[in-house]
Design a protein around this motif. Structure first.
Motif, PDB file in Angstrom:
ATOM      1  N   ALA A 106       0.847  -1.197   0.000  1.00 33.02           N
ATOM      2  CA  ALA A 106       0.000   0.000   0.000  1.00 33.02           C
ATOM      3  C   ALA A 106       0.879   1.242   0.000  1.00 33.02           C
ATOM      4  O   ALA A 106       1.793   1.367   0.835  1.00 33.02           O
TER       5      ALA A 106
ATOM      6  N   SER B  84      -9.484  -4.740  -0.414  1.00 32.76           N
ATOM      7  CA  SER B  84      -9.461  -3.760   0.669  1.00 32.76           C
ATOM      8  C   SER B  84     -10.767  -2.972   0.589  1.00 32.76           C
ATOM      9  O   SER B  84     -11.410  -2.943  -0.461  1.00 32.76           O
ATOM     10  N   GLN B  85     -11.148  -2.301   1.674  1.00 34.74           N
ATOM     11  CA  GLN B  85     -12.297  -1.390   1.569  1.00 34.74           C
ATOM     12  C   GLN B  85     -12.004  -0.325   0.516  1.00 34.74           C
ATOM     13  O   GLN B  85     -12.919   0.184  -0.133  1.00 34.74           O
TER      14      GLN B  85
ATOM     15  N   ILE C   6     -14.392   1.581  -2.556  1.00 38.39           N
ATOM     16  CA  ILE C   6     -14.616   3.012  -2.769  1.00 38.39           C
ATOM     17  C   ILE C   6     -13.276   3.681  -3.029  1.00 38.39           C
ATOM     18  O   ILE C   6     -12.255   3.291  -2.456  1.00 38.39           O
TER      19      ILE C   6
ATOM     20  N   LEU D  25     -10.808   6.706  -2.461  1.00 42.06           N
ATOM     21  CA  LEU D  25     -10.671   7.719  -1.408  1.00 42.06           C
ATOM     22  C   LEU D  25      -9.453   8.606  -1.667  1.00 42.06           C
ATOM     23  O   LEU D  25      -8.508   8.178  -2.335  1.00 42.06           O
TER      24      LEU D  25
ATOM     25  N   TYR E  31      -5.610   7.530  -2.460  1.00 40.79           N
ATOM     26  CA  TYR E  31      -5.483   6.156  -2.955  1.00 40.79           C
ATOM     27  C   TYR E  31      -5.618   6.040  -4.479  1.00 40.79           C
ATOM     28  O   TYR E  31      -6.086   5.036  -4.986  1.00 40.79           O
TER      29      TYR E  31
ATOM     30  N   TYR F  91      -3.385   3.082  -5.306  1.00 39.56           N
ATOM     31  CA  TYR F  91      -3.679   1.833  -4.574  1.00 39.56           C
ATOM     32  C   TYR F  91      -5.074   1.286  -4.925  1.00 39.56           C
ATOM     33  O   TYR F  91      -5.225   0.098  -5.253  1.00 39.56           O
TER      34      TYR F  91
ATOM     35  N   ASP G 114      -8.573  -0.750   7.587  1.00 37.58           N
ATOM     36  CA  ASP G 114      -7.210  -0.631   8.126  1.00 37.58           C
ATOM     37  C   ASP G 114      -6.987  -1.731   9.160  1.00 37.58           C
ATOM     38  O   ASP G 114      -7.825  -1.955  10.033  1.00 37.58           O
TER      39      ASP G 114
ATOM     40  N   LEU H 179       0.756  -1.665   7.346  1.00 36.31           N
ATOM     41  CA  LEU H 179       0.031  -0.422   7.657  1.00 36.31           C
ATOM     42  C   LEU H 179       0.984   0.594   8.296  1.00 36.31           C
ATOM     43  O   LEU H 179       0.946   1.783   7.973  1.00 36.31           O
TER      44      LEU H 179
ATOM     45  N   GLU I   2       2.911   2.138   5.594  1.00 36.70           N
ATOM     46  CA  GLU I   2       2.080   3.047   4.793  1.00 36.70           C
ATOM     47  C   GLU I   2       1.831   4.355   5.549  1.00 36.70           C
ATOM     48  O   GLU I   2       1.838   5.436   4.951  1.00 36.70           O
TER      49      GLU I   2
ATOM     50  N   SER J 265     -13.743   3.691   9.628  1.00 38.46           N
ATOM     51  CA  SER J 265     -14.016   2.280   9.951  1.00 38.46           C
ATOM     52  C   SER J 265     -12.992   1.682  10.918  1.00 38.46           C
ATOM     53  O   SER J 265     -12.945   0.468  11.082  1.00 38.46           O
TER      54      SER J 265
ATOM     55  N   MET K 186     -21.943  -2.787   5.338  1.00 33.37           N
ATOM     56  CA  MET K 186     -22.739  -1.821   4.573  1.00 33.37           C
ATOM     57  C   MET K 186     -22.122  -1.583   3.198  1.00 33.37           C
ATOM     58  O   MET K 186     -22.819  -1.571   2.185  1.00 33.37           O
TER      59      MET K 186
ATOM     60  N   PHE L   1     -28.689   1.989   2.820  1.00 29.99           N
ATOM     61  CA  PHE L   1     -27.239   2.185   2.920  1.00 29.99           C
ATOM     62  C   PHE L   1     -26.760   3.309   1.989  1.00 29.99           C
ATOM     63  O   PHE L   1     -25.818   4.023   2.315  1.00 29.99           O
TER      64      PHE L   1
HETATM   65  C1  LIG Z   1     -22.987   2.859   3.987  1.00 34.28           C
HETATM   66  C2  LIG Z   1     -21.659   3.321   3.625  1.00 34.28           C
HETATM   67  C3  LIG Z   1     -20.611   3.089   4.640  1.00 34.28           C
HETATM   68  C4  LIG Z   1     -19.376   3.794   4.253  1.00 34.28           C
HETATM   69  C5  LIG Z   1     -18.230   3.508   5.125  1.00 34.28           C
HETATM   70  C6  LIG Z   1     -17.013   4.142   4.594  1.00 34.28           C
HETATM   71  C7  LIG Z   1     -15.783   3.752   5.314  1.00 34.28           C
HETATM   72  C8  LIG Z   1     -14.574   4.265   4.626  1.00 34.28           C
HETATM   73  C9  LIG Z   1     -13.327   3.817   5.246  1.00 34.28           C
HETATM   74  C10 LIG Z   1     -12.340   3.350   4.234  1.00 34.28           C
HETATM   75  C11 LIG Z   1     -11.140   2.778   4.823  1.00 34.28           C
HETATM   76  C12 LIG Z   1     -10.153   2.365   3.789  1.00 34.28           C
HETATM   77  C13 LIG Z   1      -9.169   1.440   4.351  1.00 34.28           C
HETATM   78  C14 LIG Z   1      -8.096   1.064   3.404  1.00 34.28           C
HETATM   79  C15 LIG Z   1      -7.181   0.088   4.049  1.00 34.28           C
HETATM   80  C16 LIG Z   1      -6.037  -0.326   3.218  1.00 34.28           C
HETATM   81  O1  LIG Z   1      -6.214  -1.056   2.295  1.00 34.28           O
HETATM   82  C17 LIG Z   1      -4.670   0.140   3.566  1.00 34.28           C
HETATM   83  N1  LIG Z   1      -4.553   0.601   4.900  1.00 34.28           N
HETATM   84  C18 LIG Z   1      -3.672  -0.944   3.340  1.00 34.28           C
HETATM   85  O2  LIG Z   1      -2.505  -0.778   4.071  1.00 34.28           O
END
Ligand SMILES: CCCCCCCCCCCCCCCC(=O)[C@@H](N)CO
Ligand SMILES: NC(=O)C1=CN([C@@H]2O[C@H](COP(=O)(O)OP(=O)(O)OC[C@H]3O[C@@H](n4cnc5c(N)ncnc54)[C@H](OP(=O)(O)O)[C@@H]3O)[C@@H](O)[C@H]2O)C=CC1
Length: 359
Positions: free
Chosen positions: A152, A200-201, A205, A207, A210, A213, A245, A251, A254, A269, A300, A327
């Motif tokens: 990452a 990964s989250q 989405i 962000l 990223y 990544y 995360d 991590l 990163e 999260s 979600m 959601f």
């Molecule tokens: C209903 C909608 C709910 C929305 C929730 C949104 C939460 C967003 C948080 C995103 C966190 C991204 C983590 C990436 C981790 C990763 O892959 C790196 N740390 C790798 O090292």
């Protein structure tokens, strides 16, 4: 019959015929509703047929790329604790040996073996193919492949060195394609197996921070969906995991160069422990679930971004149908708060720059 009587009888006939027509939409509605109910009931009835049979980890051969550290190591431990034979794949030999020692503490019988293989999963397919062959010769055909090797790097788009975009696609995407390609033929011949991709989250989405990544993790979803459609008739099941995360050496590395925006947004999260994440991932992979999410936000996000991905249980499908709109509404609030984090950070940066200039 008087002409008056004749007129009224034709009128009643007319009304009688027309009132049937008026009832028709209601009858159709009832028929359609009955069909829907029958269809849902039928789906429920066949649901045990479409849920795959769980994989027995006891005695199985599990290959874990990225198995010398973090989430990969915890996945390897979780499988080893359930009686699996493990091949750990990573580059650094010292780290591999250290991880092997840690794993061996969790043996449940004296036949279990941990094999270490040092290779870069992203650089050369023929090398990856030959090490997988070696592993199969020593520990038998691969029952489960865990693609967890990954990297990452976060940063603003314009600050990111251009070669990082390529690097992340190579390690995170091609580094999952190559091992998968190397095991798939044998799995198809044996008509059994599990393939796991650790996304990964940030693979659900996009962000701030990223831009390099996220695409490499989104790519895994496309690969997984296409592959699953090809190999399902061969009784091979694909799982894509989307962890938040997680407290790992990866991590920590990163975080050294993570933009403030990315940190603040990711805090939504929280940070998970790798052994907890590994437990959830292994459970879903063993069950053959296509989707594996961690935590309430993960749940979600997965329902919200399920798109046309395969469904592995009727309950999952019904939950997605019912919750999606709700959601999306919650997501709009999250998106609003992320935008305001980004704007606030920008204003703060500009203010401190202006203050620096004045000094
Ligand atoms: C209903 C909608 C709910 C929305 C929730 C949104 C939460 C967003 C948080 C995103 C966190 C991204 C983590 C990436 C981790 C990763 O892959 C790196 N740390 C790798 O090292
Ligand atoms: N930690 C987190 O917050 C999250 C992580 N993830 C994903 O989970 C996976 C594991 O992350 P994490 O445990 O944090 O990472 P770590 O950095 O702790 O471990 C990464 C592992 O992958 C190996 N690896 C890296 N590059 C290669 C390569 N080219 N060839 C072979 N092995 C390689 C490393 O060994 P070596 O360097 O010796 O090769 C190490 O074993 C990654 O794909 C990551 O993107 C997803 C969501 C959240």
């Amino acid at each position: 019959m008087s002409s008056e009587e004749a007129l009224s009888s034709t009128f009643t006939d007319w009304l009688f015929i027309n009132s049937w027509w008026l009832l028709l939409p209601f009858i159709m509605l009832i028929v359609v509703a009955a069909f829907i109910v029958a269809f849902v009931l039928l789906l429920y009835m066949i649901s045990p047929l479409i849920s795959p049979k769980p994989l027995k980890l006891n005695g199985a051969h599990v290959v874990v790329t990225g198995g010398s550290s973090g989430i990969g190591k915890c996945i390897a431990i979780e499988c080893y604790r359930q009686g699996a034979f493990i091949t750990l794949v990573a580059r650094n030999e010292a780290k591999l040996l250290q991880a092997k020692k840690e794993l061996e503490k969790f043996a449940i019988n004296d036949k279990q073996v941990v094999l270490c293989i040092s290779v870069d999963v992203s650089s050369d397919y023929s090398q990856v193919e030959s090490v997988i062959k070696q592993a199969q010769e020593k520990l038998g055909p691969v029952d489960m492949l865990v693609n967890c090797a990954g990297l990452a790097i976060s940063g603003k788009f314009e600050d990111m060195e251009v070669d990082r975009f390529k690097k992340l696609m190579e390690v995170n995407y091609l580094g999952s394609v190559y091992p998968t390609r190397a095991v798939i033929t044998t799995m198809k011949e044996r008509r059994m197996g599990r393939i796991l991709f650790v996304s990964s989250q940030a693979g659900q989405i996009g962000l701030f921070g990223y831009t390099a990544y996220s695409p490499s993790k989104f790519a895994l979803r496309g690969l997984a969906e296409s592959l699953q459609m090809e190999i399902k008739p061969y009784n091979i099941y694909v799982t894509v995991a989307y962890p938040p995360d997680t407290d790992t050496p990866g991590l920590a590395e990163e975080n050294k160069s993570k933009p403030l925006e990315t940190t603040l947004i990711s805090e939504t999260s929280g940070v998970c422990q790798p052994d907890q994440v590994a437990k959830i991932i292994v459970r879903d992979a063993v069950q053959g679930n296509f989707n594996c999410s961690v935590g309430p936000d993960g749940y979600m996000l997965s329902a919200l971004t399920c798109g046309m991905s395969p469904v592995t249980s009727i309950t999952e499908g019904l939950q997605q149908i019912v919750t999606m709109g709700l959601f999306r509404t919650i997501a709009l609030f999250y998106l609003g708060s992320f935008d305001s984090i980004v704007r606030r950070c920008m204003i703060q940066r500009e203010q401190s720059k202006a203050a620096d200039k004045r000094e």
